[in-house]
Design a protein around this motif. Sequence first.
Motif, PDB file in Angstrom:
ATOM      1  N   TYR A  83     -21.274  37.520 -30.588  1.00 19.98           N
ATOM      2  CA  TYR A  83     -20.907  38.356 -31.734  1.00 19.98           C
ATOM      3  C   TYR A  83     -20.651  37.491 -32.963  1.00 19.98           C
ATOM      4  O   TYR A  83     -20.248  36.333 -32.850  1.00 19.98           O
ATOM      5  CB  TYR A  83     -19.620  39.152 -31.438  1.00 19.98           C
ATOM      6  CG  TYR A  83     -19.577  39.794 -30.080  1.00 19.98           C
ATOM      7  CD1 TYR A  83     -19.058  39.123 -28.982  1.00 19.98           C
ATOM      8  CD2 TYR A  83     -20.054  41.083 -29.883  1.00 19.98           C
ATOM      9  CE1 TYR A  83     -19.024  39.701 -27.724  1.00 19.98           C
ATOM     10  CE2 TYR A  83     -20.012  41.678 -28.629  1.00 19.98           C
ATOM     11  CZ  TYR A  83     -19.499  40.976 -27.556  1.00 19.98           C
ATOM     12  OH  TYR A  83     -19.466  41.558 -26.309  1.00 19.98           O
ATOM     13  N   ARG A 112     -18.750  40.027 -20.395  1.00 11.79           N
ATOM     14  CA  ARG A 112     -19.271  41.385 -20.231  1.00 11.79           C
ATOM     15  C   ARG A 112     -18.873  42.187 -21.460  1.00 11.79           C
ATOM     16  O   ARG A 112     -18.110  41.727 -22.303  1.00 11.79           O
ATOM     17  CB  ARG A 112     -18.656  42.055 -18.984  1.00 11.79           C
ATOM     18  CG  ARG A 112     -18.945  41.351 -17.669  1.00 11.79           C
ATOM     19  CD  ARG A 112     -18.202  42.045 -16.523  1.00 11.79           C
ATOM     20  NE  ARG A 112     -16.768  42.032 -16.696  1.00 11.79           N
ATOM     21  CZ  ARG A 112     -15.985  41.018 -16.370  1.00 11.79           C
ATOM     22  NH1 ARG A 112     -16.508  39.911 -15.888  1.00 11.79           N
ATOM     23  NH2 ARG A 112     -14.683  41.095 -16.531  1.00 11.79           N
ATOM     24  N   THR A 113     -19.376  43.393 -21.554  1.00 10.59           N
ATOM     25  CA  THR A 113     -18.967  44.254 -22.669  1.00 10.59           C
ATOM     26  C   THR A 113     -18.037  45.362 -22.215  1.00 10.59           C
ATOM     27  O   THR A 113     -17.648  46.198 -23.005  1.00 10.59           O
ATOM     28  CB  THR A 113     -20.183  44.906 -23.349  1.00 10.59           C
ATOM     29  OG1 THR A 113     -20.882  45.695 -22.380  1.00 10.59           O
ATOM     30  CG2 THR A 113     -21.103  43.874 -23.953  1.00 10.59           C
ATOM     31  N   ALA A 114     -17.676  45.370 -20.927  1.00  7.09           N
ATOM     32  CA  ALA A 114     -16.820  46.438 -20.409  1.00  7.09           C
ATOM     33  C   ALA A 114     -15.527  46.515 -21.215  1.00  7.09           C
ATOM     34  O   ALA A 114     -15.065  45.530 -21.784  1.00  7.09           O
ATOM     35  CB  ALA A 114     -16.513  46.175 -18.944  1.00  7.09           C
ATOM     36  N   LEU A 115     -14.945  47.725 -21.213  1.00 10.58           N
ATOM     37  CA  LEU A 115     -13.755  47.978 -22.014  1.00 10.58           C
ATOM     38  C   LEU A 115     -12.640  46.977 -21.765  1.00 10.58           C
ATOM     39  O   LEU A 115     -11.906  46.617 -22.671  1.00 10.58           O
ATOM     40  CB  LEU A 115     -13.243  49.393 -21.747  1.00 10.58           C
ATOM     41  CG  LEU A 115     -13.777  50.521 -22.617  1.00 10.58           C
ATOM     42  CD1 LEU A 115     -13.122  51.833 -22.236  1.00 10.58           C
ATOM     43  CD2 LEU A 115     -13.574  50.236 -24.081  1.00 10.58           C
ATOM     44  N   ASN A 116     -12.484  46.551 -20.518  1.00  5.45           N
ATOM     45  CA  ASN A 116     -11.338  45.702 -20.188  1.00  5.45           C
ATOM     46  C   ASN A 116     -11.620  44.214 -20.376  1.00  5.45           C
ATOM     47  O   ASN A 116     -10.816  43.374 -19.963  1.00  5.45           O
ATOM     48  CB  ASN A 116     -10.892  45.966 -18.745  1.00  5.45           C
ATOM     49  CG  ASN A 116     -11.976  45.630 -17.745  1.00  5.45           C
ATOM     50  OD1 ASN A 116     -13.079  45.254 -18.110  1.00  5.45           O
ATOM     51  ND2 ASN A 116     -11.661  45.757 -16.467  1.00  5.45           N
ATOM     52  N   THR A 117     -12.723  43.888 -20.999  1.00  6.70           N
ATOM     53  CA  THR A 117     -13.108  42.478 -21.164  1.00  6.70           C
ATOM     54  C   THR A 117     -12.827  42.019 -22.580  1.00  6.70           C
ATOM     55  O   THR A 117     -13.288  42.629 -23.543  1.00  6.70           O
ATOM     56  CB  THR A 117     -14.595  42.281 -20.859  1.00  6.70           C
ATOM     57  OG1 THR A 117     -14.882  42.795 -19.569  1.00  6.70           O
ATOM     58  CG2 THR A 117     -14.955  40.803 -20.907  1.00  6.70           C
ATOM     59  N   GLU A 118     -12.100  40.924 -22.686  1.00  7.64           N
ATOM     60  CA  GLU A 118     -11.801  40.404 -24.019  1.00  7.64           C
ATOM     61  C   GLU A 118     -12.915  39.493 -24.511  1.00  7.64           C
ATOM     62  O   GLU A 118     -13.705  38.968 -23.733  1.00  7.64           O
ATOM     63  CB  GLU A 118     -10.473  39.638 -24.011  1.00  7.64           C
ATOM     64  CG  GLU A 118     -10.462  38.373 -23.171  1.00  7.64           C
ATOM     65  CD  GLU A 118     -10.033  38.637 -21.741  1.00  7.64           C
ATOM     66  OE1 GLU A 118     -10.260  39.740 -21.210  1.00  7.64           O
ATOM     67  OE2 GLU A 118      -9.464  37.711 -21.134  1.00  7.64           O
ATOM     68  N   ALA A 119     -12.947  39.325 -25.824  1.00  4.16           N
ATOM     69  CA  ALA A 119     -13.849  38.369 -26.445  1.00  4.16           C
ATOM     70  C   ALA A 119     -13.073  37.106 -26.778  1.00  4.16           C
ATOM     71  O   ALA A 119     -11.880  37.142 -27.065  1.00  4.16           O
ATOM     72  CB  ALA A 119     -14.452  38.964 -27.717  1.00  4.16           C
ATOM     73  N   PHE A 120     -13.779  35.990 -26.720  1.00  3.67           N
ATOM     74  CA  PHE A 120     -13.190  34.703 -27.063  1.00  3.67           C
ATOM     75  C   PHE A 120     -13.777  34.265 -28.401  1.00  3.67           C
ATOM     76  O   PHE A 120     -15.006  34.275 -28.581  1.00  3.67           O
ATOM     77  CB  PHE A 120     -13.506  33.667 -25.971  1.00  3.67           C
ATOM     78  CG  PHE A 120     -12.814  33.956 -24.676  1.00  3.67           C
ATOM     79  CD1 PHE A 120     -13.323  34.902 -23.791  1.00  3.67           C
ATOM     80  CD2 PHE A 120     -11.634  33.306 -24.340  1.00  3.67           C
ATOM     81  CE1 PHE A 120     -12.679  35.192 -22.597  1.00  3.67           C
ATOM     82  CE2 PHE A 120     -10.991  33.580 -23.135  1.00  3.67           C
ATOM     83  CZ  PHE A 120     -11.510  34.523 -22.269  1.00  3.67           C
ATOM     84  N   PHE A 121     -12.908  33.875 -29.315  1.00  3.78           N
ATOM     85  CA  PHE A 121     -13.317  33.570 -30.673  1.00  3.78           C
ATOM     86  C   PHE A 121     -13.296  32.073 -30.958  1.00  3.78           C
ATOM     87  O   PHE A 121     -12.459  31.343 -30.426  1.00  3.78           O
ATOM     88  CB  PHE A 121     -12.395  34.271 -31.675  1.00  3.78           C
ATOM     89  CG  PHE A 121     -12.633  35.743 -31.792  1.00  3.78           C
ATOM     90  CD1 PHE A 121     -12.114  36.632 -30.869  1.00  3.78           C
ATOM     91  CD2 PHE A 121     -13.400  36.243 -32.836  1.00  3.78           C
ATOM     92  CE1 PHE A 121     -12.349  37.997 -30.975  1.00  3.78           C
ATOM     93  CE2 PHE A 121     -13.628  37.605 -32.949  1.00  3.78           C
ATOM     94  CZ  PHE A 121     -13.107  38.487 -32.021  1.00  3.78           C
ATOM     95  N   GLY A 122     -14.183  31.664 -31.855  1.00  3.46           N
ATOM     96  CA  GLY A 122     -14.116  30.335 -32.409  1.00  3.46           C
ATOM     97  C   GLY A 122     -13.100  30.266 -33.540  1.00  3.46           C
ATOM     98  O   GLY A 122     -12.479  31.265 -33.897  1.00  3.46           O
TER      99      GLY A 122
END
Lengths: 113, 115
Positions: B33, B97-107
């Motif tokens: 993303y 994953r894109t599942a609702l319970n999955t967080e994204a990790f940011f730079g």
Amino acid sequence: AQSVTQLDSHVSVSEGTPVLLRCNYSSSYSPSLFWYVQHPNKGLQLLLKYTSAATLVKGINGFEAEFKKSETSFHLTKPSAHMSDAAEYFCVVKTSNTGKLIFGQGTTLQVKP
Amino acid sequence: EPEVTQTPSHQVTQMGQEVILRCVPISNHLYFYWYRQILGQKVEFLVSFYNNEISEKSEIFDDQFSVERPDGSNFTLKIRSTKLEDSAMYFCASSARTALNTEAFFGQGTRLTVV
């Protein structure tokens, strides 16, 4: 449409006193909710997440948040602020499986000695 | 601990120039993303990318923007002809994953300044 509102753009507390950062969300579906923190010159770090397993969620560094569906709120709290908690905090909602996140406008937490 | 890394941390470019922002997502993540934050405004979603294709994009992500995964590790955002209003902090993120319970990790972000 989904949205997130952080009710305070700036919160100032004294070290050792409780922290409350407020967040309200709007969603047509059952959302997942996250709090991220950003320290100066650092990336966005996940503090905690709500994914319908339990309404009171514990995160890192002593933070927790309570999901209240009736109030559409997900406020972030900490019993005792530390100087290192000074940062920008973002409440984030995810309402679909596309991975897209919707951010609140952020709350700057200032901790005074 | 695995992390998302972005380069450069700060980029200054002249209006009308092309700029490429680079990101190395977490190695076993499949979803990537870009977000941006204009000074004083909310963090906004730009685009999501999976399996070498854009899976979703916002209205901000017009023809001036493109994304690419040129090799197995990098994920880039290109702005073809920068405008003053492109000045912002750009964040790259990845998730398993894109599942609702999955967080994204940011730079940590790239601050782009267009002059």
